[in-house]
Design an enzyme around this catalytic site. Structure first.
Site, PDB file in Angstrom:
ATOM      1  N   ARG A 104       0.845  -1.180   0.000  1.00 52.88           N
ATOM      2  CA  ARG A 104       0.000   0.000   0.000  1.00 52.88           C
ATOM      3  C   ARG A 104       0.882   1.233   0.000  1.00 52.88           C
ATOM      4  NH1 ARG A 104      -4.711   0.993   4.414  1.00 52.88           N
ATOM      5  NH2 ARG A 104      -3.016   0.564   5.843  1.00 52.88           N
ATOM      6  N   THR A 108      -0.842   7.498  -1.198  1.00 50.43           N
ATOM      7  CA  THR A 108      -2.123   7.399  -1.920  1.00 50.43           C
ATOM      8  C   THR A 108      -3.028   6.300  -1.365  1.00 50.43           C
ATOM      9  OG1 THR A 108      -1.242   5.766  -3.454  1.00 50.43           O
ATOM     10  CG2 THR A 108      -0.951   8.072  -4.062  1.00 50.43           C
ATOM     11  N   ASP A 200      -1.868  -3.105  12.983  1.00 52.35           N
ATOM     12  CA  ASP A 200      -1.305  -3.561  11.709  1.00 52.35           C
ATOM     13  C   ASP A 200      -1.130  -5.080  11.764  1.00 52.35           C
ATOM     14  OD1 ASP A 200       0.737  -4.383   9.737  1.00 52.35           O
ATOM     15  OD2 ASP A 200       0.783  -2.253   9.283  1.00 52.35           O
ATOM     16  N   ASP A 203       2.438  -6.498  10.930  1.00 51.97           N
ATOM     17  CA  ASP A 203       3.410  -6.267  12.012  1.00 51.97           C
ATOM     18  C   ASP A 203       3.136  -7.181  13.204  1.00 51.97           C
ATOM     19  OD1 ASP A 203       4.969  -4.393  10.769  1.00 51.97           O
ATOM     20  OD2 ASP A 203       3.866  -2.669  11.569  1.00 51.97           O
TER      21      ASP A 203
END
Ligand code: URA
Length: 209
Positions: A104, A108, A200, A203
């Site tokens: 990602r 953006t 996340d 992670d």
């Protein structure tokens, strides 16, 4: 929300709550995700077709029914999808595996592809795409677009968590693809994270933060 299946089995919900806890270690987060993926696989594979086979019991020959695991492809959206993959393979060990690498762009939030590797004869296969978080939906939508170009028999999408924004984006782009999830959380924040969410996923699976 048609075509969205929330898997609300008590074991799934219990494990999901343990995973949300920010104190959960990398080890327990990864183990719980694997267990959850195995449990979710029961629901997701409920409509898989069966074929009759002859089997010899110690007493006589009979007809049993079996799924053809080799026709199924689990497609992991790297890297967090790999956290779901193993748990699902425990339940359908004969499945083939494909990988799509998308990251990602932090500015953006749009997906950029860096890897795409699928088994052969995709037009004969049923695909289950796995990614723990359906957030903006950008990666999943792009991955499914690429997969549709291979004309598979069917595509399902499986995530642990999603949010109304992710569901809406996916359904606008791919209304024919059913979504299976353990929860539709409240919302997406301005950084593309699901709230309340679990942080996340990559992670937390790999201990990279
Ligand atoms: N990806 C994650 O890992 N977590 C989110 O909340 C959203 C996207």
């Amino acid at each position: 929300m048609s075509n969205v299946h929330v898997i609300d089995h008590p074991l799934v919900q219990h494990k999901l709550t343990l995973m949300r806890n920010k104190e959960a270690s990398t080890n327990s987060f990864r183990r719980l995700l694997g267990e959850l993926a195995s449990l979710m696989a029961y629901e997701i594979t409920r409509d898989m077709s069966l074929q009759e086979v002859q089997v010899e019991t110690p007493l006589e020959t009979t007809t049993g029914r079996m799924i053809d695991g080799k026709k199924l492809v689990l497609v992991s959206i790297l890297r967090a999808g790999n956290g779901i993959l193993e748990g699902m393979l425990n339940v359908v060990p004969g499945a083939r595996v494909g990988h799509i690498g998308l990251y990602r762009d932090p500015e953006t939030l749009k997906p950029v592809e860096y890897y795409f590797k699928m088994p052969s004869e995709m037009q004969e296969r049923d695909i289950i795409v796995v990614d723990p978080m359906l957030a903006t939906g950008n990666s999943a939508i792009a991955a499914i677009e690429k997969l549709k170009a291979l004309s598979p028999k069917s595509i399902k999408f499986v995530c642990l968590l999603t949010c109304p924004e992710g569901v809406a984006a996916m359904q606008a782009a791919h209304p024919d693809v059913p979504i299976y999830t353990a929860s539709i959380d409240r919302q997406l924040n301005e950084h593309g994270y699901i709230l309340p969410g679990l942080g996340d996923a990559g992670d937390r699976i790999f201990g990279t933060k």
